[in-house]
Write a protein that holds these residues in place. Structure first.
Motif, PDB file in Angstrom:
ATOM      1  N   SER A  13       0.817  -1.201   0.000  1.00  0.00           N
ATOM      2  CA  SER A  13       0.000   0.000   0.000  1.00  0.00           C
ATOM      3  C   SER A  13       0.857   1.261   0.000  1.00  0.00           C
ATOM      4  O   SER A  13       0.621   2.189  -0.781  1.00  0.00           O
ATOM      5  CB  SER A  13      -0.935   0.008   1.222  1.00  0.00           C
ATOM      6  OG  SER A  13      -1.745   1.169   1.215  1.00  0.00           O
ATOM      7  N   ARG A  14       1.871   1.285   0.862  1.00  0.00           N
ATOM      8  CA  ARG A  14       2.718   2.480   0.930  1.00  0.00           C
ATOM      9  C   ARG A  14       3.581   2.625  -0.321  1.00  0.00           C
ATOM     10  O   ARG A  14       3.760   3.734  -0.836  1.00  0.00           O
ATOM     11  CB  ARG A  14       3.593   2.445   2.189  1.00  0.00           C
ATOM     12  CG  ARG A  14       2.853   2.926   3.425  1.00  0.00           C
ATOM     13  CD  ARG A  14       3.786   3.338   4.547  1.00  0.00           C
ATOM     14  NE  ARG A  14       4.519   2.231   5.123  1.00  0.00           N
ATOM     15  CZ  ARG A  14       4.686   2.066   6.446  1.00  0.00           C
ATOM     16  NH1 ARG A  14       4.174   2.944   7.297  1.00  0.00           N
ATOM     17  NH2 ARG A  14       5.378   1.049   6.903  1.00  0.00           N
ATOM     18  N   ILE A  15       4.131   1.522  -0.801  1.00  0.00           N
ATOM     19  CA  ILE A  15       4.951   1.588  -2.011  1.00  0.00           C
ATOM     20  C   ILE A  15       4.108   2.079  -3.191  1.00  0.00           C
ATOM     21  O   ILE A  15       4.544   2.932  -3.980  1.00  0.00           O
ATOM     22  CB  ILE A  15       5.587   0.219  -2.316  1.00  0.00           C
ATOM     23  CG1 ILE A  15       6.678  -0.091  -1.280  1.00  0.00           C
ATOM     24  CG2 ILE A  15       6.175   0.184  -3.734  1.00  0.00           C
ATOM     25  CD1 ILE A  15       7.283  -1.479  -1.399  1.00  0.00           C
ATOM     26  N   ALA A  16       2.907   1.564  -3.310  1.00  0.00           N
ATOM     27  CA  ALA A  16       2.016   1.983  -4.398  1.00  0.00           C
ATOM     28  C   ALA A  16       1.627   3.448  -4.266  1.00  0.00           C
ATOM     29  O   ALA A  16       1.516   4.166  -5.270  1.00  0.00           O
ATOM     30  CB  ALA A  16       0.765   1.106  -4.403  1.00  0.00           C
ATOM     31  N   TYR A  17       1.429   3.899  -3.029  1.00  0.00           N
ATOM     32  CA  TYR A  17       1.025   5.293  -2.797  1.00  0.00           C
ATOM     33  C   TYR A  17       2.147   6.265  -3.144  1.00  0.00           C
ATOM     34  O   TYR A  17       1.933   7.268  -3.839  1.00  0.00           O
ATOM     35  CB  TYR A  17       0.615   5.484  -1.342  1.00  0.00           C
ATOM     36  CG  TYR A  17       0.172   6.899  -1.009  1.00  0.00           C
ATOM     37  CD1 TYR A  17      -1.164   7.280  -1.156  1.00  0.00           C
ATOM     38  CD2 TYR A  17       1.079   7.849  -0.555  1.00  0.00           C
ATOM     39  CE1 TYR A  17      -1.573   8.566  -0.866  1.00  0.00           C
ATOM     40  CE2 TYR A  17       0.683   9.148  -0.265  1.00  0.00           C
ATOM     41  CZ  TYR A  17      -0.646   9.499  -0.413  1.00  0.00           C
ATOM     42  OH  TYR A  17      -1.047  10.786  -0.137  1.00  0.00           O
ATOM     43  N   TYR A  18       3.359   5.975  -2.699  1.00  0.00           N
ATOM     44  CA  TYR A  18       4.454   6.943  -2.831  1.00  0.00           C
ATOM     45  C   TYR A  18       5.224   6.830  -4.140  1.00  0.00           C
ATOM     46  O   TYR A  18       5.972   7.749  -4.497  1.00  0.00           O
ATOM     47  CB  TYR A  18       5.426   6.801  -1.657  1.00  0.00           C
ATOM     48  CG  TYR A  18       4.860   7.328  -0.365  1.00  0.00           C
ATOM     49  CD1 TYR A  18       4.749   8.699  -0.140  1.00  0.00           C
ATOM     50  CD2 TYR A  18       4.420   6.459   0.637  1.00  0.00           C
ATOM     51  CE1 TYR A  18       4.216   9.189   1.053  1.00  0.00           C
ATOM     52  CE2 TYR A  18       3.889   6.946   1.819  1.00  0.00           C
ATOM     53  CZ  TYR A  18       3.784   8.311   2.029  1.00  0.00           C
ATOM     54  OH  TYR A  18       3.257   8.799   3.194  1.00  0.00           O
ATOM     55  N   ALA A  19       5.048   5.749  -4.878  1.00  0.00           N
ATOM     56  CA  ALA A  19       5.807   5.555  -6.117  1.00  0.00           C
ATOM     57  C   ALA A  19       5.578   6.681  -7.114  1.00  0.00           C
ATOM     58  O   ALA A  19       6.508   7.099  -7.817  1.00  0.00           O
ATOM     59  CB  ALA A  19       5.443   4.205  -6.742  1.00  0.00           C
ATOM     60  N   ILE A  20       4.363   7.205  -7.179  1.00  0.00           N
ATOM     61  CA  ILE A  20       4.058   8.247  -8.158  1.00  0.00           C
ATOM     62  C   ILE A  20       4.885   9.502  -7.916  1.00  0.00           C
ATOM     63  O   ILE A  20       5.324  10.179  -8.861  1.00  0.00           O
ATOM     64  CB  ILE A  20       2.536   8.576  -8.165  1.00  0.00           C
ATOM     65  CG1 ILE A  20       2.210   9.550  -9.290  1.00  0.00           C
ATOM     66  CG2 ILE A  20       2.082   9.129  -6.833  1.00  0.00           C
ATOM     67  CD1 ILE A  20       2.498   9.029 -10.682  1.00  0.00           C
ATOM     68  N   PHE A  21       5.147   9.842  -6.654  1.00  0.00           N
ATOM     69  CA  PHE A  21       5.947  11.031  -6.348  1.00  0.00           C
ATOM     70  C   PHE A  21       7.392  10.823  -6.800  1.00  0.00           C
ATOM     71  O   PHE A  21       8.026  11.739  -7.321  1.00  0.00           O
ATOM     72  CB  PHE A  21       5.877  11.342  -4.860  1.00  0.00           C
ATOM     73  CG  PHE A  21       4.488  11.619  -4.375  1.00  0.00           C
ATOM     74  CD1 PHE A  21       3.861  12.825  -4.660  1.00  0.00           C
ATOM     75  CD2 PHE A  21       3.786  10.661  -3.656  1.00  0.00           C
ATOM     76  CE1 PHE A  21       2.566  13.069  -4.232  1.00  0.00           C
ATOM     77  CE2 PHE A  21       2.489  10.896  -3.213  1.00  0.00           C
ATOM     78  CZ  PHE A  21       1.876  12.113  -3.508  1.00  0.00           C
ATOM     79  N   PHE A  22       7.900   9.622  -6.597  1.00  0.00           N
ATOM     80  CA  PHE A  22       9.241   9.265  -7.061  1.00  0.00           C
ATOM     81  C   PHE A  22       9.305   9.352  -8.586  1.00  0.00           C
ATOM     82  O   PHE A  22      10.241   9.941  -9.150  1.00  0.00           O
ATOM     83  CB  PHE A  22       9.572   7.853  -6.586  1.00  0.00           C
ATOM     84  CG  PHE A  22      10.911   7.339  -7.027  1.00  0.00           C
ATOM     85  CD1 PHE A  22      12.032   7.527  -6.248  1.00  0.00           C
ATOM     86  CD2 PHE A  22      11.045   6.644  -8.228  1.00  0.00           C
ATOM     87  CE1 PHE A  22      13.272   7.035  -6.645  1.00  0.00           C
ATOM     88  CE2 PHE A  22      12.281   6.160  -8.638  1.00  0.00           C
ATOM     89  CZ  PHE A  22      13.401   6.357  -7.846  1.00  0.00           C
ATOM     90  N   ILE A  23       8.326   8.783  -9.259  1.00  0.00           N
ATOM     91  CA  ILE A  23       8.312   8.760 -10.725  1.00  0.00           C
ATOM     92  C   ILE A  23       8.216  10.175 -11.290  1.00  0.00           C
ATOM     93  O   ILE A  23       8.903  10.519 -12.256  1.00  0.00           O
ATOM     94  CB  ILE A  23       7.151   7.882 -11.241  1.00  0.00           C
ATOM     95  CG1 ILE A  23       7.383   6.426 -10.845  1.00  0.00           C
ATOM     96  CG2 ILE A  23       7.025   7.999 -12.760  1.00  0.00           C
ATOM     97  CD1 ILE A  23       6.175   5.531 -11.075  1.00  0.00           C
ATOM     98  N   VAL A  24       7.368  11.003 -10.697  1.00  0.00           N
ATOM     99  CA  VAL A  24       7.267  12.399 -11.145  1.00  0.00           C
ATOM    100  C   VAL A  24       8.619  13.091 -10.990  1.00  0.00           C
ATOM    101  O   VAL A  24       9.041  13.863 -11.861  1.00  0.00           O
ATOM    102  CB  VAL A  24       6.175  13.150 -10.365  1.00  0.00           C
ATOM    103  CG1 VAL A  24       6.246  14.659 -10.646  1.00  0.00           C
ATOM    104  CG2 VAL A  24       4.796  12.616 -10.733  1.00  0.00           C
ATOM    105  N   GLY A  25       9.315  12.810  -9.891  1.00  0.00           N
ATOM    106  CA  GLY A  25      10.643  13.380  -9.702  1.00  0.00           C
ATOM    107  C   GLY A  25      11.603  12.992 -10.809  1.00  0.00           C
ATOM    108  O   GLY A  25      12.405  13.810 -11.273  1.00  0.00           O
ATOM    109  N   THR A  26      11.532  11.749 -11.279  1.00  0.00           N
ATOM    110  CA  THR A  26      12.434  11.291 -12.343  1.00  0.00           C
ATOM    111  C   THR A  26      12.111  11.938 -13.686  1.00  0.00           C
ATOM    112  O   THR A  26      12.996  12.105 -14.521  1.00  0.00           O
ATOM    113  CB  THR A  26      12.359   9.759 -12.524  1.00  0.00           C
ATOM    114  OG1 THR A  26      11.068   9.388 -13.040  1.00  0.00           O
ATOM    115  CG2 THR A  26      12.625   9.040 -11.219  1.00  0.00           C
ATOM    116  N   THR A  27      10.852  12.296 -13.892  1.00  0.00           N
ATOM    117  CA  THR A  27      10.447  12.820 -15.199  1.00  0.00           C
ATOM    118  C   THR A  27      10.488  14.341 -15.285  1.00  0.00           C
ATOM    119  O   THR A  27      10.617  14.896 -16.374  1.00  0.00           O
ATOM    120  CB  THR A  27       9.020  12.349 -15.544  1.00  0.00           C
ATOM    121  OG1 THR A  27       8.120  12.753 -14.498  1.00  0.00           O
ATOM    122  CG2 THR A  27       8.968  10.846 -15.679  1.00  0.00           C
ATOM    123  N   ILE A  28      10.409  15.018 -14.150  1.00  0.00           N
ATOM    124  CA  ILE A  28      10.343  16.478 -14.159  1.00  0.00           C
ATOM    125  C   ILE A  28      11.699  17.119 -13.898  1.00  0.00           C
ATOM    126  O   ILE A  28      11.840  18.347 -13.941  1.00  0.00           O
ATOM    127  CB  ILE A  28       9.319  16.980 -13.109  1.00  0.00           C
ATOM    128  CG1 ILE A  28       8.802  18.361 -13.478  1.00  0.00           C
ATOM    129  CG2 ILE A  28       9.933  16.988 -11.706  1.00  0.00           C
ATOM    130  CD1 ILE A  28       7.675  18.851 -12.601  1.00  0.00           C
TER     131      ILE A  28
END
Length: 319
Positions: free
Chosen positions: A171-186
């Protein structure tokens, strides 16, 4: 605007201050020093919807350069920087909490330490979950060559369904992964976030936090609350970036560069401060917050300096 390294250091400093503050107010609340007032609940809501998404986002900023390394170097680096302190400080904190278990809020102890390979506890969940997010990202990006767009789409889906997941750290990995991914793309377009007027940012931040808080208080549908939280976290991150990019103070950057030291050790000191203040009869909430925050930020840095002097720093901080 400051160069990128300084900007990230300042953002980490602001973020770790929020982390320590959040744990201080949570601790005095759980110790029944601060009652469950609207003031406490709102502060808790603002801090906890923003501070950890910020750190996952900041971690993502550096993932693009890390992911191109060969597997042995890439994985060993994350074991040293995340898993090593996870276990070392997980055991240290558990041992101390076991000794003082009669005075702590949640009875953490050796049992928690023994479960560390599979179940993180206290603040250490961040190191554990971030490690696995890095590993998953490496597999998807370096080995399977998944595009950023697909990663963003997958991260968004995981975020939406995260409340429905209830095994391991899913649950936590799924929740926070998007913030990590946005960081890699922006990472190459981060300056775009500073084009928004600061007054507009603050207004949006306040409005979204109030709306989110009301949704939580009225016990609205979990998926709706979860969906709303991404916008609250996003505007919080944008404001932190705006403040950090305008901060030209050396000691703030220093705190940011040592944020991991503060992160792994602060609860030992904030809990100890709270216990000591209670022992001498101080139950004033502002005093607990001010002293707890200062000790929680400063004591780990002092401990690091002492460890460097006696040449054990590399064993406990991997320096």
């Amino acid at each position: 605007m400051k160069n990128r390294i300084e900007w990230v250091d300042a953002a980490k400093a602001l973020g770790i201050t929020l982390v320590v503050y959040g744990h201080v107010i949570l601790g005095i609340h759980d110790a029944n020093i601060w009652e469950n007032t609207i003031n406490y609940q709102f502060q808790h809501s603002v801090v906890y919807t923003m501070h950890m998404p910020l750190f996952f986002f900041l971690s993502g900023l550096f993932a693009k350069k890390w992911v191109i390394r060969n597997p042995k170097i890439a994985i060993s680096q994350k074991i040293r920087s995340l898993i090593y302190p996870y276990f070392i400080w997980g055991f240290i904190q558990a041992g101390i909490m076991q000794i003082f278990s009669k005075n702590t809020n949640n009875g953490q102890g050796i049992t928690n330490a023994l479960q560390l390979p599979f179940i993180p506890y206290a603040q250490f969940w961040f190191l554990y979950d971030l490690f696995w997010i890095f590993i998953i990202y490496y597999v998807l990006k370096h080995i399977l060559k998944i595009t950023d767009k697909i990663l963003l789409l997958g991260g968004t889906v995981l975020f939406i369904i995260s409340p429905l997941l209830d095994f391991w750290e899913s649950s936590r990995i799924a929740y926070y992964a998007i913030f990590f991914i946005v960081g890699t793309t922006i990472v190459n377009n981060i300056s775009l976030l500073n084009r928004i007027n600061m007054y507009v940012k603050v207004t949006i931040f306040l409005v979204l936090n109030i709306v989110y808080f009301l949704l939580v208080m009225r016990k609205q549908e979990l998926l709706l609350v979860n969906f709303m939280s991404i916008f609250v976290a996003a505007i919080g991150i944008i404001i932190i970036i705006a403040i950090a990019s305008r901060t030209h103070i050396a000691w703030i950057d220093y705190i940011g560069r040592n944020s991991i030291v503060i992160y792994v050790a602060h609860i030992i000191f904030t809990a100890g401060t709270r216990i000591l203040l209670l022992k001498i009869g101080i139950i004033n909430v502002p005093i607990h917050i001010i002293i707890g925050l200062i000790i929680g930020m400063v004591a780990p840095i002092i401990m690091q300096k002492i460890a460097q002097k006696i040449k054990i720093s590399r064993y406990i901080f991997q320096e």
